[in-house]
Scaffold this motif. Structure first.
Motif, PDB file in Angstrom:
ATOM      1  N   SER A 153       0.919  -1.270  -0.046  1.00 13.20           N
ATOM      2  CA  SER A 153       0.019  -0.038  -0.016  1.00 13.20           C
ATOM      3  C   SER A 153       0.791   1.422   0.079  1.00 13.20           C
ATOM      4  O   SER A 153       0.469   2.292  -0.672  1.00 13.20           O
ATOM      5  CB  SER A 153      -0.826   0.151   1.134  1.00 13.20           C
ATOM      6  OG  SER A 153      -1.941  -1.020   0.983  1.00 13.20           O
ATOM      7  N   ARG A 154       2.027   1.290   0.702  1.00 13.06           N
ATOM      8  CA  ARG A 154       2.927   2.540   0.594  1.00 13.06           C
ATOM      9  C   ARG A 154       3.385   2.742  -0.610  1.00 13.06           C
ATOM     10  O   ARG A 154       3.509   3.817  -1.209  1.00 13.06           O
ATOM     11  CB  ARG A 154       4.051   2.184   1.737  1.00 13.06           C
ATOM     12  CG  ARG A 154       4.855   3.526   1.857  1.00 13.06           C
ATOM     13  CD  ARG A 154       5.801   3.201   2.892  1.00 13.06           C
ATOM     14  NE  ARG A 154       6.488   1.960   2.994  1.00 13.06           N
ATOM     15  CZ  ARG A 154       6.047   1.004   4.183  1.00 13.06           C
ATOM     16  NH1 ARG A 154       4.842   1.350   4.961  1.00 13.06           N
ATOM     17  NH2 ARG A 154       6.683  -0.369   4.253  1.00 13.06           N
ATOM     18  N   LEU A 155       3.802   1.500  -1.409  1.00  7.65           N
ATOM     19  CA  LEU A 155       4.389   1.909  -2.744  1.00  7.65           C
ATOM     20  C   LEU A 155       3.222   2.167  -3.809  1.00  7.65           C
ATOM     21  O   LEU A 155       3.450   3.095  -4.419  1.00  7.65           O
ATOM     22  CB  LEU A 155       4.988   0.276  -3.441  1.00  7.65           C
ATOM     23  CG  LEU A 155       6.155  -0.111  -2.521  1.00  7.65           C
ATOM     24  CD1 LEU A 155       6.556  -1.479  -2.960  1.00  7.65           C
ATOM     25  CD2 LEU A 155       7.334   0.717  -2.920  1.00  7.65           C
ATOM     26  N   ALA A 156       2.148   1.733  -3.501  1.00  7.93           N
ATOM     27  CA  ALA A 156       0.906   2.298  -4.337  1.00  7.93           C
ATOM     28  C   ALA A 156       0.663   3.794  -4.245  1.00  7.93           C
ATOM     29  O   ALA A 156       0.294   4.286  -4.966  1.00  7.93           O
ATOM     30  CB  ALA A 156      -0.197   1.442  -4.150  1.00  7.93           C
ATOM     31  N   LEU A 157       0.784   4.105  -2.919  1.00  7.73           N
ATOM     32  CA  LEU A 157       0.450   5.352  -2.287  1.00  7.73           C
ATOM     33  C   LEU A 157       1.565   6.369  -3.033  1.00  7.73           C
ATOM     34  O   LEU A 157       1.168   7.415  -3.519  1.00  7.73           O
ATOM     35  CB  LEU A 157       0.406   5.581  -0.961  1.00  7.73           C
ATOM     36  CG  LEU A 157       0.198   7.104  -0.555  1.00  7.73           C
ATOM     37  CD1 LEU A 157      -0.944   7.721  -1.016  1.00  7.73           C
ATOM     38  CD2 LEU A 157       0.064   7.185   1.057  1.00  7.73           C
ATOM     39  N   THR A 158       2.651   5.983  -3.070  1.00  9.53           N
ATOM     40  CA  THR A 158       3.997   6.700  -3.597  1.00  9.53           C
ATOM     41  C   THR A 158       3.666   6.812  -5.032  1.00  9.53           C
ATOM     42  O   THR A 158       3.762   8.097  -5.576  1.00  9.53           O
ATOM     43  CB  THR A 158       5.308   5.642  -3.453  1.00  9.53           C
ATOM     44  OG1 THR A 158       5.436   5.568  -1.890  1.00  9.53           O
ATOM     45  CG2 THR A 158       6.412   6.547  -4.208  1.00  9.53           C
ATOM     46  N   VAL A 159       3.201   5.836  -5.858  1.00  7.36           N
ATOM     47  CA  VAL A 159       2.918   6.020  -7.370  1.00  7.36           C
ATOM     48  C   VAL A 159       1.654   6.841  -7.394  1.00  7.36           C
ATOM     49  O   VAL A 159       1.628   7.825  -8.418  1.00  7.36           O
ATOM     50  CB  VAL A 159       2.587   4.741  -7.989  1.00  7.36           C
ATOM     51  CG1 VAL A 159       2.226   4.880  -9.471  1.00  7.36           C
ATOM     52  CG2 VAL A 159       4.019   3.684  -7.887  1.00  7.36           C
ATOM     53  N   LYS A 160       0.716   6.996  -6.513  1.00  2.28           N
ATOM     54  CA  LYS A 160      -0.387   7.517  -6.635  1.00  2.28           C
ATOM     55  C   LYS A 160      -0.020   9.058  -6.568  1.00  2.28           C
ATOM     56  O   LYS A 160      -0.395  10.109  -7.343  1.00  2.28           O
ATOM     57  CB  LYS A 160      -1.391   7.475  -5.807  1.00  2.28           C
ATOM     58  CG  LYS A 160      -2.746   8.255  -5.906  1.00  2.28           C
ATOM     59  CD  LYS A 160      -3.723   7.784  -4.930  1.00  2.28           C
ATOM     60  CE  LYS A 160      -4.921   8.488  -5.041  1.00  2.28           C
ATOM     61  NZ  LYS A 160      -5.375   9.917  -6.016  1.00  2.28           N
ATOM     62  N   LEU A 161       0.740   9.295  -5.473  1.00  3.37           N
ATOM     63  CA  LEU A 161       1.236  10.669  -5.398  1.00  3.37           C
ATOM     64  C   LEU A 161       1.957  11.386  -6.392  1.00  3.37           C
ATOM     65  O   LEU A 161       1.687  12.485  -6.779  1.00  3.37           O
ATOM     66  CB  LEU A 161       2.032  10.913  -4.084  1.00  3.37           C
ATOM     67  CG  LEU A 161       1.360  10.578  -2.819  1.00  3.37           C
ATOM     68  CD1 LEU A 161       2.350  10.478  -1.597  1.00  3.37           C
ATOM     69  CD2 LEU A 161       0.319  11.743  -2.347  1.00  3.37           C
ATOM     70  N   LEU A 162       2.725  10.540  -7.105  1.00  3.49           N
ATOM     71  CA  LEU A 162       3.521  10.915  -8.022  1.00  3.49           C
ATOM     72  C   LEU A 162       2.729  11.238  -9.303  1.00  3.49           C
ATOM     73  O   LEU A 162       2.782  12.294 -10.103  1.00  3.49           O
ATOM     74  CB  LEU A 162       4.404   9.955  -8.637  1.00  3.49           C
ATOM     75  CG  LEU A 162       5.755   9.743  -7.656  1.00  3.49           C
ATOM     76  CD1 LEU A 162       6.460   8.653  -7.895  1.00  3.49           C
ATOM     77  CD2 LEU A 162       6.728  10.981  -7.903  1.00  3.49           C
TER      78      LEU A 162
END
Length: 168
Positions: A153-162
Protein backbone atom coordinates in the motif's frame (compact mmCIF):
# COMPACT_ATOMS: atom_id res chain seq x y z
CA UNK A 1 -7.68 4.75 -12.29
CA UNK A 2 -6.89 1.45 -10.55
CA UNK A 3 -3.59 0.50 -12.21
CA UNK A 4 -0.77 -0.19 -11.68
CA UNK A 5 -0.74 -2.74 -8.87
CA UNK A 6 2.10 -3.18 -6.40
CA UNK A 7 3.00 -6.50 -4.83
CA UNK A 8 4.90 -7.38 -1.69
CA UNK A 9 5.73 -10.72 -0.09
CA UNK A 10 6.87 -11.67 3.38
CA UNK A 11 8.95 -14.83 3.65
CA UNK A 12 9.99 -17.56 6.04
CA UNK A 13 13.50 -16.25 6.43
CA UNK A 14 15.78 -13.46 5.40
CA UNK A 15 17.69 -14.26 2.19
CA UNK A 16 21.02 -14.46 3.99
CA UNK A 17 19.66 -17.16 6.32
CA UNK A 18 18.74 -19.79 3.78
CA UNK A 19 16.09 -20.96 1.34
CA UNK A 20 12.93 -19.01 2.05
CA UNK A 21 9.36 -19.54 1.00
CA UNK A 22 6.47 -17.06 0.79
CA UNK A 23 4.20 -16.85 3.82
CA UNK A 24 2.20 -13.69 3.09
CA UNK A 25 1.51 -11.64 -0.03
CA UNK A 26 -0.37 -8.43 -0.68
CA UNK A 27 -1.35 -6.54 -3.78
CA UNK A 28 -2.32 -2.87 -3.61
CA UNK A 29 -3.62 -0.66 -6.39
CA UNK A 30 -3.21 3.07 -6.77
CA UNK A 31 -6.94 3.55 -6.08
CA UNK A 32 -6.29 2.43 -2.49
CA UNK A 33 -7.79 -1.05 -2.78
CA UNK A 34 -5.70 -3.94 -1.52
CA UNK A 35 -5.84 -7.61 -0.67
CA UNK A 36 -3.59 -9.74 1.45
CA UNK A 37 -3.24 -13.50 1.83
CA UNK A 38 -1.54 -15.74 4.37
CA UNK A 39 -0.04 -18.73 2.58
CA UNK A 40 -0.24 -22.25 3.98
CA UNK A 41 3.18 -23.88 3.51
CA UNK A 42 3.37 -26.29 0.60
CA UNK A 43 4.54 -29.81 1.36
CA UNK A 44 7.56 -29.16 -0.87
CA UNK A 45 8.72 -26.43 1.53
CA UNK A 46 8.73 -28.74 4.57
CA UNK A 47 12.53 -28.68 4.90
CA UNK A 48 13.06 -25.08 3.77
CA UNK A 49 14.33 -22.53 6.23
CA UNK A 50 12.54 -20.47 8.87
CA UNK A 51 14.33 -17.75 10.79
CA UNK A 52 13.36 -16.12 14.07
CA UNK A 53 14.77 -12.84 12.68
CA UNK A 54 12.23 -12.80 9.84
CA UNK A 55 9.41 -13.78 12.18
CA UNK A 56 10.37 -10.90 14.49
CA UNK A 57 10.18 -8.47 11.53
CA UNK A 58 6.82 -9.52 10.07
CA UNK A 59 5.21 -10.98 13.19
CA UNK A 60 3.87 -14.06 11.41
CA UNK A 61 4.45 -17.39 13.14
CA UNK A 62 4.57 -20.87 11.67
CA UNK A 63 1.54 -21.73 13.76
CA UNK A 64 -0.43 -18.84 12.24
CA UNK A 65 0.25 -19.83 8.62
CA UNK A 66 -0.44 -23.48 9.42
CA UNK A 67 -3.75 -22.53 11.01
CA UNK A 68 -4.93 -19.62 8.82
CA UNK A 69 -2.92 -19.84 5.61
CA UNK A 70 -4.69 -20.57 2.36
CA UNK A 71 -3.56 -23.22 -0.14
CA UNK A 72 -1.03 -22.00 -2.71
CA UNK A 73 -3.36 -22.57 -5.68
CA UNK A 74 -6.16 -20.60 -4.04
CA UNK A 75 -3.84 -17.69 -3.23
CA UNK A 76 -2.47 -17.68 -6.77
CA UNK A 77 -5.97 -17.67 -8.30
CA UNK A 78 -7.26 -14.91 -6.04
CA UNK A 79 -4.14 -12.82 -6.69
CA UNK A 80 -4.66 -13.14 -10.45
CA UNK A 81 -8.32 -12.14 -10.13
CA UNK A 82 -7.52 -9.13 -7.95
CA UNK A 83 -4.66 -7.88 -10.15
CA UNK A 84 -6.86 -8.27 -13.23
CA UNK A 85 -5.37 -6.47 -16.21
CA UNK A 86 -3.15 -4.20 -14.12
CA UNK A 87 0.58 -4.44 -14.63
CA UNK A 88 2.18 -5.58 -11.37
CA UNK A 89 5.32 -3.96 -9.95
CA UNK A 90 7.59 -4.58 -6.98
CA UNK A 91 10.49 -2.72 -5.44
CA UNK A 92 12.64 -5.87 -5.12
CA UNK A 93 13.44 -8.79 -7.40
CA UNK A 94 12.76 -11.20 -4.52
CA UNK A 95 9.04 -10.58 -4.97
CA UNK A 96 9.21 -12.04 -8.49
CA UNK A 97 11.15 -15.02 -7.12
CA UNK A 98 8.58 -15.69 -4.38
CA UNK A 99 5.75 -15.48 -6.93
CA UNK A 100 7.56 -18.15 -8.95
CA UNK A 101 8.01 -20.30 -5.82
CA UNK A 102 4.31 -19.92 -5.01
CA UNK A 103 3.26 -20.75 -8.57
CA UNK A 104 5.54 -23.78 -8.71
CA UNK A 105 4.03 -25.10 -5.46
CA UNK A 106 0.57 -24.65 -6.99
CA UNK A 107 1.64 -26.51 -10.15
CA UNK A 108 1.05 -23.44 -12.28
CA UNK A 109 2.81 -20.63 -14.07
CA UNK A 110 2.94 -17.20 -12.45
CA UNK A 111 -0.31 -15.42 -13.42
CA UNK A 112 1.50 -12.19 -14.31
CA UNK A 113 5.04 -10.90 -14.61
CA UNK A 114 6.38 -8.81 -11.75
CA UNK A 115 8.13 -5.77 -13.13
CA UNK A 116 10.63 -3.56 -11.30
CA UNK A 117 9.01 -0.40 -9.96
CA UNK A 118 12.12 1.66 -10.73
CA UNK A 119 11.64 1.02 -14.45
CA UNK A 120 8.05 2.29 -14.27
CA UNK A 121 9.20 5.48 -12.56
CA UNK A 122 12.05 6.09 -15.01
CA UNK A 123 9.79 5.47 -18.03
CA UNK A 124 7.46 8.18 -16.76
CA UNK A 125 10.29 10.65 -16.24
CA UNK A 126 10.12 11.01 -12.48
CA UNK A 127 13.29 12.37 -10.93
CA UNK A 128 14.98 10.88 -7.90
CA UNK A 129 13.99 13.87 -5.72
CA UNK A 130 10.34 13.50 -6.80
CA UNK A 131 10.34 9.79 -5.97
CA UNK A 132 12.02 10.33 -2.61
CA UNK A 133 9.54 13.09 -1.71
CA UNK A 134 6.57 10.90 -2.65
CA UNK A 135 8.01 7.95 -0.75
CA UNK A 136 8.60 10.10 2.34
CA UNK A 137 5.00 11.35 2.20
CA UNK A 138 3.72 7.77 1.81
CA UNK A 139 5.88 6.63 4.74
CA UNK A 140 4.36 9.34 6.92
CA UNK A 141 0.88 8.01 6.17
CA UNK A 142 1.83 4.30 6.28
CA UNK A 143 4.88 3.95 8.54
CA UNK A 144 4.62 0.25 9.44
CA UNK A 145 7.12 -1.91 7.55
CA UNK A 146 7.43 -5.65 6.91
CA UNK A 147 3.68 -6.17 6.82
CA UNK A 148 2.85 -7.11 3.24
CA UNK A 149 -0.35 -5.05 2.97
CA UNK A 150 1.30 -1.93 4.41
CA UNK A 151 4.41 -2.30 2.26
CA UNK A 152 2.40 -2.80 -0.96
CA UNK A 153 0.00 0.00 0.00
CA UNK A 154 2.88 2.39 0.71
CA UNK A 155 4.35 1.70 -2.73
CA UNK A 156 0.93 2.17 -4.38
CA UNK A 157 0.47 5.44 -2.50
CA UNK A 158 3.92 6.60 -3.63
CA UNK A 159 2.93 5.98 -7.25
CA UNK A 160 -0.44 7.68 -6.73
CA UNK A 161 1.21 10.78 -5.26
CA UNK A 162 3.51 10.95 -8.26
CA UNK A 163 0.68 10.42 -10.75
CA UNK A 164 -1.43 13.08 -9.01
CA UNK A 165 1.50 15.52 -9.17
CA UNK A 166 1.69 15.88 -5.41
CA UNK A 167 5.48 16.25 -5.51
CA UNK A 168 7.70 19.15 -6.46
Amino acid sequence: MTCPALIDFEASCLPEYGQSYPIEVAIAKVDGSSRTWLIHPAEAWRFWDWSPEAEALHGISRALIEREGLPCAQVLGEMAAFAGDCPVYADADLDAYWLEVLAHAAGAEPPFPVRFLGEYLVERGYTRPQVLEALAAARQRLPTEHIARDDASRLALTVKLLLDGETA
